[in-house]
Design a protein around this motif. Structure first.
Motif, mmCIF file in Angstrom:
data_model
loop_
_atom_site.group_PDB
_atom_site.id
_atom_site.type_symbol
_atom_site.label_atom_id
_atom_site.label_comp_id
_atom_site.label_asym_id
_atom_site.label_seq_id
_atom_site.Cartn_x
_atom_site.Cartn_y
_atom_site.Cartn_z
ATOM 1 N N ALA A 18 -33.706 -18.674 -4.273
ATOM 2 C CA ALA A 18 -33.659 -19.837 -3.380
ATOM 3 C C ALA A 18 -32.295 -20.520 -3.379
ATOM 4 O O ALA A 18 -31.899 -21.116 -2.369
ATOM 5 N N LEU A 19 -31.558 -20.438 -4.488
ATOM 6 C CA LEU A 19 -30.319 -21.207 -4.646
ATOM 7 C C LEU A 19 -29.315 -21.014 -3.507
ATOM 8 O O LEU A 19 -28.827 -21.998 -2.937
ATOM 9 N N PRO A 20 -28.945 -19.781 -3.134
ATOM 10 C CA PRO A 20 -27.950 -19.640 -2.056
ATOM 11 C C PRO A 20 -28.418 -20.202 -0.718
ATOM 12 O O PRO A 20 -27.604 -20.690 0.067
ATOM 13 N N TYR A 21 -29.727 -20.159 -0.471
ATOM 14 C CA TYR A 21 -30.246 -20.719 0.778
ATOM 15 C C TYR A 21 -30.190 -22.244 0.745
ATOM 16 O O TYR A 21 -29.876 -22.881 1.765
ATOM 17 N N ILE A 22 -30.493 -22.831 -0.405
ATOM 18 C CA ILE A 22 -30.373 -24.287 -0.545
ATOM 19 C C ILE A 22 -28.929 -24.712 -0.314
ATOM 20 O O ILE A 22 -28.647 -25.688 0.396
ATOM 21 N N GLN A 23 -27.998 -23.966 -0.886
ATOM 22 C CA GLN A 23 -26.578 -24.288 -0.698
ATOM 23 C C GLN A 23 -26.168 -24.133 0.763
ATOM 24 O O GLN A 23 -25.420 -24.957 1.294
ATOM 25 N N ARG A 24 -26.665 -23.086 1.422
ATOM 26 C CA ARG A 24 -26.279 -22.822 2.812
ATOM 27 C C ARG A 24 -26.810 -23.889 3.766
ATOM 28 O O ARG A 24 -26.124 -24.283 4.721
ATOM 29 N N PHE A 25 -28.042 -24.362 3.527
ATOM 30 C CA PHE A 25 -28.677 -25.266 4.482
ATOM 31 C C PHE A 25 -28.547 -26.743 4.113
ATOM 32 O O PHE A 25 -29.008 -27.602 4.870
ATOM 33 N N ARG A 26 -27.939 -27.039 2.995
ATOM 34 C CA ARG A 26 -27.775 -28.436 2.580
ATOM 35 C C ARG A 26 -26.988 -29.205 3.640
ATOM 36 O O ARG A 26 -25.939 -28.781 4.098
ATOM 37 N N GLY A 27 -27.516 -30.343 4.045
ATOM 38 C CA GLY A 27 -26.874 -31.160 5.063
ATOM 39 C C GLY A 27 -27.181 -30.727 6.488
ATOM 40 O O GLY A 27 -26.760 -31.390 7.446
ATOM 41 N N LYS A 28 -27.898 -29.611 6.660
ATOM 42 C CA LYS A 28 -28.229 -29.109 7.988
ATOM 43 C C LYS A 28 -29.583 -29.660 8.451
ATOM 44 O O LYS A 28 -30.424 -30.046 7.652
ATOM 45 N N THR A 29 -29.771 -29.660 9.769
ATOM 46 C CA THR A 29 -31.028 -30.111 10.368
ATOM 47 C C THR A 29 -31.887 -28.910 10.734
ATOM 48 O O THR A 29 -31.398 -27.927 11.295
ATOM 49 N N VAL A 30 -33.162 -28.990 10.398
ATOM 50 C CA VAL A 30 -34.138 -27.956 10.757
ATOM 51 C C VAL A 30 -35.283 -28.644 11.501
ATOM 52 O O VAL A 30 -35.893 -29.590 10.982
ATOM 53 N N VAL A 31 -35.555 -28.195 12.722
ATOM 54 C CA VAL A 31 -36.658 -28.739 13.509
ATOM 55 C C VAL A 31 -37.870 -27.832 13.331
ATOM 56 O O VAL A 31 -37.768 -26.612 13.519
ATOM 57 N N ILE A 32 -39.004 -28.419 12.968
ATOM 58 C CA ILE A 32 -40.228 -27.655 12.724
ATOM 59 C C ILE A 32 -41.310 -28.116 13.683
ATOM 60 O O ILE A 32 -41.638 -29.306 13.727
ATOM 61 N N LYS A 33 -41.862 -27.180 14.463
ATOM 62 C CA LYS A 33 -43.026 -27.496 15.282
ATOM 63 C C LYS A 33 -44.269 -27.191 14.453
ATOM 64 O O LYS A 33 -44.503 -26.062 14.016
ATOM 65 N N TYR A 34 -45.069 -28.218 14.239
ATOM 66 C CA TYR A 34 -46.233 -28.153 13.366
ATOM 67 C C TYR A 34 -47.491 -28.139 14.224
ATOM 68 O O TYR A 34 -47.713 -29.062 15.014
ATOM 69 N N GLY A 35 -48.295 -27.077 14.095
ATOM 70 C CA GLY A 35 -49.518 -26.994 14.873
ATOM 71 C C GLY A 35 -50.422 -25.893 14.364
ATOM 72 O O GLY A 35 -50.163 -25.286 13.323
ATOM 73 N N GLY A 36 -51.488 -25.636 15.103
ATOM 74 C CA GLY A 36 -52.415 -24.564 14.746
ATOM 75 C C GLY A 36 -53.231 -24.863 13.502
ATOM 76 O O GLY A 36 -53.507 -26.012 13.160
ATOM 77 N N ASN A 37 -53.622 -23.770 12.789
ATOM 78 C CA ASN A 37 -54.462 -23.907 11.593
ATOM 79 C C ASN A 37 -53.827 -24.782 10.531
ATOM 80 O O ASN A 37 -54.519 -25.428 9.744
ATOM 81 N N ALA A 38 -52.503 -24.794 10.474
ATOM 82 C CA ALA A 38 -51.808 -25.588 9.461
ATOM 83 C C ALA A 38 -52.121 -27.068 9.593
ATOM 84 O O ALA A 38 -51.928 -27.840 8.650
ATOM 85 N N MET A 39 -52.623 -27.490 10.778
ATOM 86 C CA MET A 39 -52.934 -28.901 11.002
ATOM 87 C C MET A 39 -54.384 -29.256 10.714
ATOM 88 O O MET A 39 -54.735 -30.444 10.725
ATOM 89 N N VAL A 40 -55.234 -28.262 10.481
ATOM 90 C CA VAL A 40 -56.657 -28.560 10.307
ATOM 91 C C VAL A 40 -57.197 -28.149 8.937
ATOM 92 O O VAL A 40 -58.170 -28.727 8.453
ATOM 93 N N ASP A 41 -56.577 -27.171 8.284
ATOM 94 C CA ASP A 41 -56.997 -26.742 6.953
ATOM 95 C C ASP A 41 -56.385 -27.680 5.909
ATOM 96 O O ASP A 41 -55.176 -27.893 5.886
ATOM 97 N N GLU A 42 -57.216 -28.244 5.043
ATOM 98 C CA GLU A 42 -56.742 -29.274 4.117
ATOM 99 C C GLU A 42 -55.667 -28.757 3.162
ATOM 100 O O GLU A 42 -54.672 -29.442 2.893
ATOM 101 N N ASN A 43 -55.848 -27.554 2.629
ATOM 102 C CA ASN A 43 -54.838 -26.998 1.716
ATOM 103 C C ASN A 43 -53.517 -26.746 2.433
ATOM 104 O O ASN A 43 -52.434 -27.017 1.895
ATOM 105 N N LEU A 44 -53.606 -26.230 3.664
ATOM 106 C CA LEU A 44 -52.391 -25.969 4.429
ATOM 107 C C LEU A 44 -51.688 -27.269 4.816
ATOM 108 O O LEU A 44 -50.459 -27.347 4.815
ATOM 109 N N LYS A 45 -52.456 -28.291 5.153
ATOM 110 C CA LYS A 45 -51.873 -29.591 5.494
ATOM 111 C C LYS A 45 -51.099 -30.156 4.309
ATOM 112 O O LYS A 45 -49.953 -30.621 4.449
#
Length: 298
Positions: A18-45
């Motif tokens: 994970a370390l090189p990815y954390i370094q690469r994306f630090r300070g960057k913006t990531v837009v996430i569209k949240y929907g589907g099962n991830a919004m209704v299953d309690e563990n996934l939420k």
């Protein structure tokens, strides 16, 4: 209970990867569209909220855009109002729009904000009406029919598309170390509210924010070929060919379209990932393999 040497080794490998990815994306913006099962299953939420907080803690700036179609449908059913769809889009009269605003801008939005807060983040909920964030124009559907001289124009009510985005309020929140959570409701020049497809809002938001990545959570493993195998590493020419041969069709078309538009407008990469997998966002961001379909401009 202490870790075994094998378990400790696995944990260390995950963190090291994970370390090189954390370094690469630090300070960057990531837009996430949240929907589907991830919004209704309690563990996934709960897992999604932890993922978002983790991103913020390691220096990435997540911006969440959420849907809420099933929740809207359930409330309409409770009040005895029938849901009608034309070509996959909900017919939205004034009464239905009131319900949409109540669900998206109220119940769903505040639940997401609360989940992120409970896991240690600082989230602020918005709709496109806040800070003149999303300007909308009315969406109409044209349907061709052999027996008609001209295409039929279908009015589906308060359904819109993005006219423009003024991200000032989002930038202010990100700069203040908050996590924006955005409901896809825009305002037209007529002052009316419009319900907009959340994928499209997320794509436009990523473009305006000059995001590093756009991540779209879905209820599939990603884009599949005709044999059911996962496709990834796609460019514009690949996508055009897949649309032409019918591989990309139906509900996947608008997702692919907004992902491609985003990368062609400067977003480094777009990912269509399986929101049914716990911690799918972190797996996509911080591992070599990732999950789902990657789309880049070429």
């Amino acid at each position: 209970m202490s870790l075994t040497s094998e378990s400790a080794k696995n944990v260390a490998q995950v963190l090291a990867e994970a370390l090189p990815y954390i370094q690469r994306f630090r300070g960057k913006t990531v837009v996430i569209k949240y929907g589907g099962n991830a919004m209704v299953d309690e563990n996934l939420k709960s897992g999604f909220a932890r993922d978002i907080v983790m991103m913020k803690l390691v220096g990435i700036n997540p911006v969440v855009v959420h849907g809420g179609g099933p929740q809207i449908g359930m409330l309409l059913e409770k009040i005895g109002k029938e849901s009608r769809f034309v070509e996959g889009m909900r017919v939205t009269d004034s009464e239905t729009m009131d319900v949409v605003e109540m669900v998206l801008g109220g119940l769903v939005n505040k639940e997401i904000v609360n989940l992120i807060t409970r896991h240690g983040g600082r989230a602020v909920g918005l709709t496109g009406k806040d800070g003149d964030l999303i300007r909308a124009r009315k969406l109409t559907i044209k349907r061709d029919s052999p027996e008609l001289d001209a295409p039929e124009i279908i009015d589906i009510g308060h359904v819109g598309e993005v006219e423009s985005i003024d991200a000032s309020v989002v930038n202010m929140l990100v700069g203040g170390d908050f996590i924006p959570v955005i409901a896809p409701i825009g305002v037209g020049d007529d002052g009316r509210s419009y319900n907009i497809n959340a994928d499209l809002v997320a794509g436009h938001m990523a473009e305006v924010l000059k995001a590093e990545k756009l991540i779209l959570l879905t209820n599939t493993a990603g884009l599949l070929d005709k044999q059911g195998d996962l496709l990834t590493g796609l460019g514009a020419e690949d996508v055009a060919a897949l649309i032409k041969d019918g591989t990309i069709h139906g509900g996947m078309l608008p997702k692919i379209g907004c992902a491609l538009s985003a990368v062609n407008s400067g977003v480094k990469a777009a990912h269509i990932i399986d929101g049914r997998l716990e911690h799918a966002v972190l797996v996509e961001l911080f591992t070599d393999e990732g999950v789902g379909t990657l789309i880049r401009a070429r």
